[in-house]
Design a protein around this motif. Structure first.
Motif, PDB file in Angstrom:
ATOM      1  N   ALA A 145      23.114 -25.897  23.939  1.00  0.00           N
ATOM      2  CA  ALA A 145      22.504 -25.641  22.664  1.00  0.00           C
ATOM      3  C   ALA A 145      22.620 -23.522  22.908  1.00  0.00           C
ATOM      4  CB  ALA A 145      21.323 -25.533  22.388  1.00  0.00           C
ATOM      5  N   ILE A 146      22.347 -22.878  24.743  1.00  0.00           N
ATOM      6  CA  ILE A 146      22.280 -22.451  24.848  1.00  0.00           C
ATOM      7  C   ILE A 146      23.469 -21.067  24.947  1.00  0.00           C
ATOM      8  CG2 ILE A 146      21.697 -19.668  26.270  1.00  0.00           C
ATOM      9  CD1 ILE A 146      19.274 -22.564  27.871  1.00  0.00           C
ATOM     10  N   LEU A 147      24.980 -21.926  25.212  1.00  0.00           N
ATOM     11  CA  LEU A 147      25.502 -21.259  24.793  1.00  0.00           C
ATOM     12  C   LEU A 147      26.218 -21.344  23.226  1.00  0.00           C
ATOM     13  CD1 LEU A 147      27.666 -22.545  27.755  1.00  0.00           C
ATOM     14  CD2 LEU A 147      26.676 -20.549  27.671  1.00  0.00           C
ATOM     15  N   MET A 148      25.665 -22.263  22.727  1.00  0.00           N
ATOM     16  CA  MET A 148      26.237 -22.501  21.008  1.00  0.00           C
ATOM     17  C   MET A 148      25.988 -21.773  20.604  1.00  0.00           C
ATOM     18  SD  MET A 148      26.247 -26.054  20.250  1.00  0.00           S
ATOM     19  CE  MET A 148      26.151 -26.046  18.869  1.00  0.00           C
ATOM     20  N   LEU A 149      24.454 -20.599  20.798  1.00  0.00           N
ATOM     21  CA  LEU A 149      23.877 -19.998  19.621  1.00  0.00           C
ATOM     22  C   LEU A 149      24.415 -18.554  20.337  1.00  0.00           C
ATOM     23  CD1 LEU A 149      21.367 -19.185  18.553  1.00  0.00           C
ATOM     24  CD2 LEU A 149      20.093 -18.478  20.573  1.00  0.00           C
ATOM     25  N   ILE A 150      25.080 -18.119  21.922  1.00  0.00           N
ATOM     26  CA  ILE A 150      25.003 -17.344  21.957  1.00  0.00           C
ATOM     27  C   ILE A 150      26.826 -17.151  21.460  1.00  0.00           C
ATOM     28  CG2 ILE A 150      26.630 -16.067  23.929  1.00  0.00           C
ATOM     29  CD1 ILE A 150      24.765 -16.820  25.628  1.00  0.00           C
ATOM     30  N   VAL A 151      27.453 -18.236  21.425  1.00  0.00           N
ATOM     31  CA  VAL A 151      28.924 -18.461  20.623  1.00  0.00           C
ATOM     32  C   VAL A 151      29.023 -17.439  19.540  1.00  0.00           C
ATOM     33  CG1 VAL A 151      31.387 -19.703  20.400  1.00  0.00           C
ATOM     34  CG2 VAL A 151      30.353 -19.818  22.274  1.00  0.00           C
ATOM     35  N   THR A 152      28.178 -18.541  18.482  1.00  0.00           N
ATOM     36  CA  THR A 152      27.953 -18.164  16.794  1.00  0.00           C
ATOM     37  C   THR A 152      27.373 -16.968  17.095  1.00  0.00           C
ATOM     38  OG1 THR A 152      26.609 -20.650  16.471  1.00  0.00           O
ATOM     39  CG2 THR A 152      26.560 -19.648  14.530  1.00  0.00           C
ATOM     40  N   SER A 196      45.411 -34.047  28.875  1.00  0.00           N
ATOM     41  CA  SER A 196      44.481 -33.583  26.927  1.00  0.00           C
ATOM     42  C   SER A 196      43.571 -32.480  27.421  1.00  0.00           C
ATOM     43  CB  SER A 196      44.798 -35.005  27.119  1.00  0.00           C
ATOM     44  OG  SER A 196      42.960 -34.838  27.462  1.00  0.00           O
ATOM     45  N   LEU A 197      42.149 -32.688  28.348  1.00  0.00           N
ATOM     46  CA  LEU A 197      40.946 -31.943  27.661  1.00  0.00           C
ATOM     47  C   LEU A 197      41.849 -30.371  27.522  1.00  0.00           C
ATOM     48  CD1 LEU A 197      38.819 -34.311  29.418  1.00  0.00           C
ATOM     49  CD2 LEU A 197      39.176 -34.108  26.964  1.00  0.00           C
ATOM     50  N   LEU A 198      42.341 -29.904  28.932  1.00  0.00           N
ATOM     51  CA  LEU A 198      43.059 -28.943  29.086  1.00  0.00           C
ATOM     52  C   LEU A 198      43.661 -28.402  28.127  1.00  0.00           C
ATOM     53  CD1 LEU A 198      43.111 -26.177  31.332  1.00  0.00           C
ATOM     54  CD2 LEU A 198      45.539 -27.143  32.316  1.00  0.00           C
ATOM     55  N   CYS A 199      44.458 -28.957  27.732  1.00  0.00           N
ATOM     56  CA  CYS A 199      45.822 -28.123  26.118  1.00  0.00           C
ATOM     57  C   CYS A 199      44.519 -27.742  24.668  1.00  0.00           C
ATOM     58  CB  CYS A 199      46.641 -29.685  25.647  1.00  0.00           C
ATOM     59  SG  CYS A 199      47.851 -29.847  27.179  1.00  0.00           S
ATOM     60  N   ALA A 200      43.182 -29.532  25.125  1.00  0.00           N
ATOM     61  CA  ALA A 200      42.647 -29.542  24.248  1.00  0.00           C
ATOM     62  C   ALA A 200      41.474 -28.534  23.968  1.00  0.00           C
ATOM     63  CB  ALA A 200      41.955 -30.795  24.127  1.00  0.00           C
ATOM     64  N   THR A 201      41.490 -27.662  24.905  1.00  0.00           N
ATOM     65  CA  THR A 201      39.936 -26.654  25.173  1.00  0.00           C
ATOM     66  C   THR A 201      41.386 -24.917  24.266  1.00  0.00           C
ATOM     67  OG1 THR A 201      39.661 -27.867  27.612  1.00  0.00           O
ATOM     68  CG2 THR A 201      39.363 -24.996  26.907  1.00  0.00           C
ATOM     69  N   PHE A 202      42.247 -24.745  25.191  1.00  0.00           N
ATOM     70  CA  PHE A 202      43.134 -23.503  24.883  1.00  0.00           C
ATOM     71  C   PHE A 202      43.750 -23.303  23.314  1.00  0.00           C
ATOM     72  CE2 PHE A 202      43.399 -23.599  29.037  1.00  0.00           C
ATOM     73  CZ  PHE A 202      43.416 -22.255  29.202  1.00  0.00           C
ATOM     74  N   TYR A 203      44.116 -24.509  22.586  1.00  0.00           N
ATOM     75  CA  TYR A 203      43.944 -24.670  21.487  1.00  0.00           C
ATOM     76  C   TYR A 203      43.089 -24.720  21.248  1.00  0.00           C
ATOM     77  CZ  TYR A 203      45.135 -27.395  17.024  1.00  0.00           C
ATOM     78  OH  TYR A 203      45.423 -27.530  15.408  1.00  0.00           O
ATOM     79  N   ILE A 244      32.194 -27.507  19.874  1.00  0.00           N
ATOM     80  CA  ILE A 244      33.629 -27.524  19.996  1.00  0.00           C
ATOM     81  C   ILE A 244      34.273 -26.754  20.798  1.00  0.00           C
ATOM     82  CG2 ILE A 244      35.856 -28.261  19.218  1.00  0.00           C
ATOM     83  CD1 ILE A 244      34.142 -30.659  18.367  1.00  0.00           C
ATOM     84  N   VAL A 245      33.832 -25.813  21.178  1.00  0.00           N
ATOM     85  CA  VAL A 245      34.373 -24.857  21.958  1.00  0.00           C
ATOM     86  C   VAL A 245      34.033 -24.538  23.773  1.00  0.00           C
ATOM     87  CG1 VAL A 245      35.529 -23.110  19.744  1.00  0.00           C
ATOM     88  CG2 VAL A 245      33.424 -22.655  21.165  1.00  0.00           C
ATOM     89  N   ILE A 246      32.727 -25.100  23.589  1.00  0.00           N
ATOM     90  CA  ILE A 246      32.094 -24.997  24.538  1.00  0.00           C
ATOM     91  C   ILE A 246      31.447 -26.461  25.094  1.00  0.00           C
ATOM     92  CG2 ILE A 246      29.470 -24.987  25.357  1.00  0.00           C
ATOM     93  CD1 ILE A 246      30.430 -22.555  24.450  1.00  0.00           C
ATOM     94  N   LYS A 247      31.627 -28.083  24.357  1.00  0.00           N
ATOM     95  CA  LYS A 247      31.718 -29.235  24.735  1.00  0.00           C
ATOM     96  C   LYS A 247      33.591 -29.529  25.205  1.00  0.00           C
ATOM     97  CE  LYS A 247      29.777 -33.086  24.923  1.00  0.00           C
ATOM     98  NZ  LYS A 247      28.813 -33.714  25.587  1.00  0.00           N
ATOM     99  N   LEU A 248      34.394 -28.985  24.854  1.00  0.00           N
ATOM    100  CA  LEU A 248      35.435 -29.650  26.005  1.00  0.00           C
ATOM    101  C   LEU A 248      35.404 -29.279  27.071  1.00  0.00           C
ATOM    102  CD1 LEU A 248      38.235 -28.606  23.061  1.00  0.00           C
ATOM    103  CD2 LEU A 248      37.850 -30.872  24.141  1.00  0.00           C
ATOM    104  N   LEU A 255      35.984 -31.376  30.578  1.00  0.00           N
ATOM    105  CA  LEU A 255      36.883 -30.927  31.142  1.00  0.00           C
ATOM    106  C   LEU A 255      36.796 -30.950  32.885  1.00  0.00           C
ATOM    107  CD1 LEU A 255      40.368 -29.998  31.706  1.00  0.00           C
ATOM    108  CD2 LEU A 255      39.565 -27.827  30.830  1.00  0.00           C
ATOM    109  N   ILE A 256      35.769 -30.306  32.464  1.00  0.00           N
ATOM    110  CA  ILE A 256      34.758 -29.665  34.596  1.00  0.00           C
ATOM    111  C   ILE A 256      34.686 -30.782  34.728  1.00  0.00           C
ATOM    112  CG2 ILE A 256      33.445 -29.054  35.549  1.00  0.00           C
ATOM    113  CD1 ILE A 256      33.299 -26.289  33.453  1.00  0.00           C
ATOM    114  N   THR A 257      33.975 -32.037  34.019  1.00  0.00           N
ATOM    115  CA  THR A 257      33.784 -33.386  34.405  1.00  0.00           C
ATOM    116  C   THR A 257      34.294 -34.278  34.330  1.00  0.00           C
ATOM    117  OG1 THR A 257      31.418 -32.918  32.929  1.00  0.00           O
ATOM    118  CG2 THR A 257      31.774 -35.440  33.739  1.00  0.00           C
TER     119      THR A 257
END
Length: 836
Positions: free
Chosen positions: A134-141, A296-303, A368-372, A376-378
């Protein structure tokens, strides 16, 4: 006649004689109950309101007196009916013994009050990862909105300067805009999305078709399995982003924005191609989460980060919402922006409106850009952990197998549903969720034994964002045109109502200011549509649970001859649902706008002749119908039913026969009026319930002719077949036993101990039959299915052989649950515990 009345008559004649020759511009004798107008000779003349009469409209007509008397009788009848209802209800409650509805002690200990729920349950549900997201989403938005503000502000200042200089209102797009999009197609991220899909296809393994070819690689990937509970929230957010793209297509369809050179077929093909391009753009993001691999998660993150960045730049510099460019200047020639500048001013109001309208879209993108990256880290952490364990005989399970096996777990949603089948409603444990305790049960009752599928969440997220976008655009873009619309409609209304024979009389239907009624109508349509959607969501759960237990009281019973219709209806469900909701929203807004205009006209002008004529015809009829209805209710409850309506048995039979005889002729007159009201109610109900696919305005006998209701029935039947909790638990249990045998066969270190007859579970056959009887009594539909299955087993011996030789389930890839709730280690520990 008394002397006082004579003097009043003489005074009236004197006043009439004095004002003869005067007109309404100099004298208004009609008062508050009449309209003053000038006739052909220039003399005044009164038109009386409602049920007033007389030369000066100062006398109550006989019709008015009768309407008042009828209204008083209706009021007295309502008071008597509801007063008696309250009296007998209160007396019944006092006479009946009080029943102590005690809660389960376990539930009381867990959640004694709402304060405990807020302090304990909410604290447990608010995990650290959720707060961090939630904090990262607020910052990115915030960063995205500030970036768009900085990019749009120079364009705004440039167009404001041209507007003040009365120059052509357009800006020149940057050269890279042609690389980003071409004819509304994103041609920069589209090839990247196709490349990622090819990579996913190459590294995906086949599960059933030609598994020996190419070592099982090169398999098609699916974006999301709608019958599986894998990252439902993530998929719903992605579909909400896609909804923003759908708003443009919907606006083009409604407004007819097409080129004159394009044919009808070409226009439809281009729209279909645009939809396919939109789908392919977001395909890699969804499929990467479904595949759940590091690649797949790495490619989707950059995309996702690339697509989000290009979206900000494209919507700021290339395709601005309100500012015309050199590419689309010919569409309006800058007139729309000129009207917006005249209404909202040349300050920063237009930029602020643009930024505020983008907040829902950017919040979804931020998630989306925070969850991906977190996924990937998980995934990397789990992979490293599994490699460190290094178990030689470890049983590998696919994601589909994990979901299916979890269905038979003790804490799963499906097992909770099966467990509740053997309990009464009072014995079932209440939900521990904070929302379940916060929402009143008469509005929505939270259940822990049911979970909506991913498809429902995706459809609802799409619809909610579409409604928000349409509401914002309807308020922003239409408000500057309200004055022009009011003048045009006033001319049309004056033409339809005609010109009065009296000169100087006010209009038949004067229109008030359109801005307040329009805003209220839009907000009312939005609220009504949201309420209808939430009601439909609750009905979807109720209908699914009814189909689970074989109840066909609302949804027609499943027929084998209609399987094809169910399948095609399931195909159309999402598209029909979105289309019906949009049209329902529009029709509700139009209906609410008309009602608000009528109310505002009364409040503004005090009286409107056209509406008074309508009300003068409607009010007596409505009062008569209401009087007759409540008289029938009063007689039915306290004269013709036993125990004041609590028992459906006739009382006073002779009097009832006499009443039915005379009522036969009396209702024939009201039947004609009721038929007209029925048509009006059908039109109003059809507008308000357009977004409700579970409701068919054609009625129960003709509901199958309604394509929307047929699509809903197909969705319910297909959903019930593939997500039946009892079926999932049984199949999960059988599949778990089969996997356990495979694990024991491959394991060379585990020594199977001989079974000890003393430890054997001696379950009584009577207990098993009792459980079966309870299950069949509470689910009568299963009785017929069980009989049919037993007959097939008796008549066809091949089915027994097929069941014994089966190595996999036909629906194993379609019945899923959340993969994070079960792992290979949990399954191995459970099997070893059972063996030891």
């Amino acid at each position: 006649m008394s002397k006082l009345n004579v003097w009043h008559a003489l005074l009236g004649l004197i006043s009439i004689t004095i004002v003869t020759g005067q007109n309404c511009s100099t004298y208004d004798p009609c008062g508050r109950y009449g309209y003053c107008g000038d006739d052909v000779n220039g003399n005044w003349e009164c038109q009386c309101k409602f049920w007033w009469t007389g030369t000066l409209c100062n006398k109550q007509s006989s019709s008015g007196i009768q309407v008042i008397v009828l209204g008083v009788l209706v009021g007295v009848l309502l008071i008597i009916f509801y007063g008696l209802s309250i009296f007998f209800s209160t007396r019944r409650n006092k006479q009946e013994p009080t029943i102590d509805n005690k809660r389960n002690d376990q539930n009381i200990g867990l959640n004694p009050n709402l304060t405990h729920v807020v302090i304990v349950n909410v604290k447990k549900s608010a995990r650290l990862s959720s707060c961090f997201i939630a904090i990262l989403m607020l910052i990115v938005t915030t960063v995205a909105l500030v970036t768009k503000w900085s990019l749009v502000q120079p364009i705004h200042n440039e167009l404001v300067k041209k507007y003040q200089e009365q120059d052509l209102l357009f800006y020149t797009r940057k050269s890279f805009c042609r690389l980003i999009d071409y004819e509304d197609f994103n041609m920069l991220t589209f090839p990247i999305a196709c490349l990622l899909l090819i990579i996913f296809i190459i590294f995906s393994k086949r599960t059933s078709c030609m598994r020996q070819k190419l070592k099982g690689y090169i398999a098609p990937v699916i974006p999301i399995d709608f019958y599986m509970h894998i990252k439902r929230k993530f998929a719903a957010v992605v579909f909400a982003i896609i909804a923003d793209e759908l708003v443009d297509i919907v606006s083009q369809v409604l407004l007819g924005e097409t080129s004159n050179d394009d044919g009808v077929i070409v226009v439809y093909i281009l729209r279909i191609a645009k939809v396919l391009v939109i789908g392919l753009r977001y395909y890699p993001v969804l499929s990467a989460v479904y595949i759940d691999s590091i690649l797949s998660l790495l490619c989707a993150t950059f995309y996702a980060w690339l697509d989000f960045s290009l979206t900000i730049v494209d919507q700021s510099l290339c395709q601005s919402d309100f500012y015309p460019s050199d590419d689309n200047f010919d569409d309006t020639n800058g007139t729309d922006l000129e009207i917006l500048f005249n209404y909202y001013g040349t300050g920063h109001n237009l930029i602020l409106i643009t930024i505020l309208s983008d907040i829902p879209r950017y919040i979804c993108w931020s998630y989306i850009v925070i969850k991906l990256p977190m996924l990937l880290i998980t995934k990397i952490h789990r992979t490293i952990k599994h490699k460190q364990e290094n178990r030689p005989n470890r049983l590998h399970l696919t994601r589909e197998e994990k979901i299916l096996l979890h269905s038979s777990a003790p804490h799963s949603v499906e097992m909770t549903y099966v467990r509740n089948l053997f309990r009464s409603i009072n014995q079932r444990s209440t939900s521990r969720s904070f929302l379940a305790r916060l929402i009143p049960k008469f509005i929505y009752q939270w259940r822990d034994d049911f979970r909506f599928s991913s498809r429902i969440l995706c459809i609802y997220s799409t619809i909610f964002l579409v409604l928000v976008s349409i509401t914002i655009q309807a308020c922003i873009l239409v408000l500057p045109y309200m004055d022009i619309m009011q003048q045009y409609l006033q001319q049309q209304v004056d033409t339809l109502t005609g010109v009065s024979s009296l000169i100087g009389v006010q209009r038949e239907f004067p229109l008030p200011n359109f801005v307040p009624p329009y805003v209220i109508a839009i907000l009312a349509a939005f609220i009504i549509t949201i309420i209808q959607l939430l009601t439909l969501l609750a009905n979807i759960r109720r209908n699914l649970l009814q189909i689970f237990r074989g109840d066909d009281s609302e949804i027609p019973v499943r027929s084998k001859s209609k399987y094809l219709s169910y399948t095609t209806g399931n195909f159309h469900f999402a598209g029909f649902f979105i289309g019906y909701v949009i049209w329902g929203y529009i029709l509700t807004a139009v209906f609410a706008f008309i009602v608000c205009i009528c109310i505002d006209a009364f409040m503004t002008y005090g009286s409107v002749m056209f509406l008074e004529k309508i009300l003068k015809s409607i009010i007596p009829v409505l009062l008569l119908i209401i009087f007759k209805q409540y008289l029938n209710k009063l007689l039915a409850r306290y004269a013709f039913l036993q125990h004041y309506g609590d028992v459906l048995a006739i009382n006073n039979r002779r009097i009832l026969m006499i009443f039915l005889y005379f009522n036969f002729f009396l209702d024939s007159f009201l039947g004609f009026i009721s038929s007209i009201i029925r048509i009006i109610q059908s039109v109003i109900g059809g507008c308000l319930y357009m977004s409700r696919l579970d409701y068919s305005p054609m009625g129960r006998k003709l509901e199958t002719f309604d394509s929307g209701f047929s699509a809903y029935c197909g969705f319910i039947h297909i959903e019930a077949v593939h997500r039946n909790s009892i079926m999932l638990v049984v199949v999960g249990h059988l599949y778990s036993a089969m996997k356990a045998k495979q694990y024991l066969a491959k394991s060379s270190t585990i020594i199977v101990k001989s079974s000890n007859p003393r430890n054997k579970d001696y379950s009584s056959k009577a207990i098993r039959k009792w459980h079966l009887a309870v299950l069949l009594l509470r689910n009568p539909r299963l009785t017929f299915l069980r009989k049919h299955a037993l007959l097939l087993l008796q008549n066809e011996d091949k089915q027994v052989k097929a069941l014994n030789t089966a190595t996999r389930l036909s629906y194993s890839e379609q019945q899923r649950h959340r993969f994070s709730l079960i792992s290979e280690n949990d399954l191995e520990h459970a099997w070893q515990k059972n063996i030891n």
